[in-house]
Design an enzyme around this catalytic site. Structure first.
Site, PDB file in Angstrom:
ATOM      1  CD  GLU A  39      46.772  38.470  32.448  1.00  0.00           C
ATOM      2  OE1 GLU A  39      46.946  38.583  31.215  1.00  0.00           O
ATOM      3  OE2 GLU A  39      46.010  39.207  33.105  1.00  0.00           O
ATOM      4  CD  GLU A  70      44.970  39.811  28.811  1.00  0.00           C
ATOM      5  OE1 GLU A  70      45.071  40.251  29.966  1.00  0.00           O
ATOM      6  OE2 GLU A  70      45.579  40.309  27.827  1.00  0.00           O
ATOM      7  CG  PHE A  93      39.401  42.603  35.748  1.00  0.00           C
ATOM      8  CD1 PHE A  93      38.585  43.161  36.732  1.00  0.00           C
ATOM      9  CD2 PHE A  93      40.755  42.504  35.997  1.00  0.00           C
ATOM     10  CE1 PHE A  93      39.123  43.601  37.925  1.00  0.00           C
ATOM     11  CE2 PHE A  93      41.301  42.939  37.188  1.00  0.00           C
ATOM     12  CZ  PHE A  93      40.481  43.488  38.163  1.00  0.00           C
ATOM     13  CG  ASP A  95      35.881  44.866  32.625  1.00  0.00           C
ATOM     14  OD1 ASP A  95      35.100  45.817  32.653  1.00  0.00           O
ATOM     15  OD2 ASP A  95      35.988  44.047  33.557  1.00  0.00           O
ATOM     16  CG  PHE A  96      41.250  42.288  30.939  1.00  0.00           C
ATOM     17  CD1 PHE A  96      40.882  43.618  31.080  1.00  0.00           C
ATOM     18  CD2 PHE A  96      42.124  41.752  31.872  1.00  0.00           C
ATOM     19  CE1 PHE A  96      41.368  44.398  32.126  1.00  0.00           C
ATOM     20  CE2 PHE A  96      42.614  42.518  32.922  1.00  0.00           C
ATOM     21  CZ  PHE A  96      42.240  43.844  33.047  1.00  0.00           C
ATOM     22  CG  HIS A 139      39.909  47.124  35.695  1.00  0.00           C
ATOM     23  ND1 HIS A 139      40.314  48.214  34.984  1.00  0.00           N
ATOM     24  CD2 HIS A 139      40.958  46.262  35.704  1.00  0.00           C
ATOM     25  CE1 HIS A 139      41.569  48.039  34.574  1.00  0.00           C
ATOM     26  NE2 HIS A 139      41.977  46.857  35.002  1.00  0.00           N
TER      27      HIS A 139
END
Length: 341
Positions: A39, A70, A93, A95-96, A139
């Protein structure tokens, strides 16, 4: 044991982001099977400058922006790797990871094993980690320990431009999946100033840094600080203050978590007798506990004192004072080292 690496004086200084891009570009020129997808990696150049300039050099066929899905693009990267390509997929990130965890852990990490070695998955999952800039709980996590805990993936965490380039070359050339975790604060981007340490001399030519070799960024006799990423620089700053009080601190930069250079840590602890492990990941069930456990198993008789410095088991706050409270700072490291004396 690897000692602090000082590139020759004639080398150019680079930020960590530029060093990473140089390595990616070199590998793309060398091997047409290397490509980048993620992205905002093409037209934007990566929100942390991790792919800045690559689109102009290689075009949209090899630097590909993808939809916000993702699971889809990590899965596509896994499939491409299994077919002999060498994708670099950026998960914006870390976190994703929860969105696409099945593709990461059940496919990317396991498919070589599940196929009985019939094919490899030579891909790099590149992802930004860390807080310190008030981006809140979804994030700002680091999560080194999560990826290191799951077998089948190598895990890389550079702290300087020199290390970032060498480790990126090694990651792209590796035949196994590599998770390359860069700290946002170290990248040297304009809107998020980095500390002085990450910008280093970087040779123009390609070079590799082997996985599983920690680097002693500062030698010392009185205490060992084991850390990685941003906190290498915070530990070095703390060590300078401690030196003024006569406490000589050794700082060990792990550089990779999988494989983990246990021997360098043990050699340092056998010398100093005192261990402080510093991490921006959560305290429970993480890197700090793993390092302490390995030292206890192999060198308990040499160990006189232990301290852990990590993020408490709470979501990363949005509020700046609260974020500063939970993410370990220089003063926290100083206090932990003093507590071992």
């Amino acid at each position: 044991m690897s000692r602090a690496q000082t590139p020759p004086m004639g080398d150019r200084e680079r930020t960590m982001s530029r060093a990473m891009v140089e390595a990616i570009a070199w590998e793309m020129e060398r091997n047409e099977e290397v490509f980048v997808m993620g992205e905002d990696v093409a037209d934007y150049g990566g929100i942390f400058d991790s792919t800045q300039g690559l689109l102009e050099q290689f075009g949209h066929d090899r630097i590909m922006d993808v939809p916000i899905s993702e699971t889809a693009f990590i899965g596509a990267a896994v499939g491409a790797a299994q077919q002999g390509m060498r994708p670099i997929a950026e998960l914006m990130f870390t976190d994703f990871f929860g969105v696409c965890m099945d593709q990461i852990y059940n496919q990317m990490a396991k498919n070589t094993y599940m196929s009985g070695g019939a094919f490899n998955v030579p891909m790099v999952l590149m992802t930004a980690v860390g807080g310190t800039y008030n981006d809140a709980a979804q994030h700002s996590q680091t999560l080194y320990g999560t990826f290191a805990h799951l077998p089948g993936m190598k895990v890389v965490v550079p702290s300087t431009a020199y290390d970032a380039k060498g480790l990126m070359h090694s990651a792209i050339r590796d035949d196994d999946p590599v998770v390359y975790m860069f700290h946002k604060r170290l990248m040297g981007i304009g809107w998020m100033p980095a500390p002085a340490g990450p910008k280093t001399g970087v040779p123009e030519e390609d070079y590799t840094i082997p996985f599983g070799e920690a680097d002693v960024k500062r030698t010392g006799e009185d205490a060992t600080v084991v850390t990685l990423g941003l906190h290498v620089h915070r530990a070095l700053e703390a060590a300078e203050t401690l030196a003024g009080d006569g406490i000589d601190t050794e700082v060990v930069d792990l550089r990779t978590l999988v494989p983990l250079d246990t021997e360098t840590v043990l050699e340092s602890v056998r010398k100093t007798g005192r261990l402080v492990v510093v991490d921006e990941d959560y305290r429970s069930f993480g890197v700090t506990g793993e390092i302490v456990a390995r030292v206890a198993e192999e060198a308990l008789g040499d160990l006189e004192a232990v301290q852990r410095v990590a993020v408490p088991d709470v979501p990363i706050p949005y509020s700046r004072p609260l974020e500063d409270e939970v993410i370990p700072g220089v003063e926290d490291i100083e206090a932990a080292v003093r507590a071992t004396q």
